[in-house]
Design an enzyme around this catalytic site. Sequence first.
Site: not given
Length: 219
Positions: A46, A118, A147
């Site tokens: 990520r 998600s 995040k």
Amino acid sequence: MGRINSDVLREKLKVYFIMGSINCRKSPEEVLTEAITGGITMYQFREKGIGALTGCAKYDLARKLQQICQSHGVPFIVNDDIDLAIALDADGIHVGQDDEPARLIRHQIGAHKIVGVSAHTLEEARQAIADGADYLGIGPIYPTTSKDDAKAVQGTALIEQIQVHGLTLPLVGIGGISLLNAAPVIAAGADGISVISAIAAADDISGTVRGLVQIIRGT
């Protein structure tokens, strides 16, 4: 539905490490290697946020980390970037609610790749399952700083709702999970946990992962 064996996938989701270069105190290669030594069962690349790599630099790092995963038999998943996942022939991709639905991604990435989605509500979970997701990432469970676009914290409520409504897709909890709070996520019904900073920023990465493995496996 997805085409990955659910029992195999539940095992791979036990300790699911997510990391990019901005999450690391030392080189991402070192961090990933130490995490694998500790016993992570799956890895997601990520590369997002301020200072994240792009273009060729992003590809080159992803390829290096993929090679580390391949040499240790750890599935390598790409976050969001379908072009990168295809270019690397990654083991799978994880997408959010703002990305293409799983059924379209499946068509692009192939029938035998892992597609994770998600979900933040029961409706989103049901839609992801209908679209052919292989597993659901549920969260954020706890507050997180990893995040900058994180949704509202919801604890284990959605995991419990999914159990009550009989949705049987493999589940992994994400968001602020650490050695101190991982157990309730599994107790609520998740098959595993996704972890970013609790592993990437740990002083003892391998030791932290071993501790998480013990909690998840109840040993």
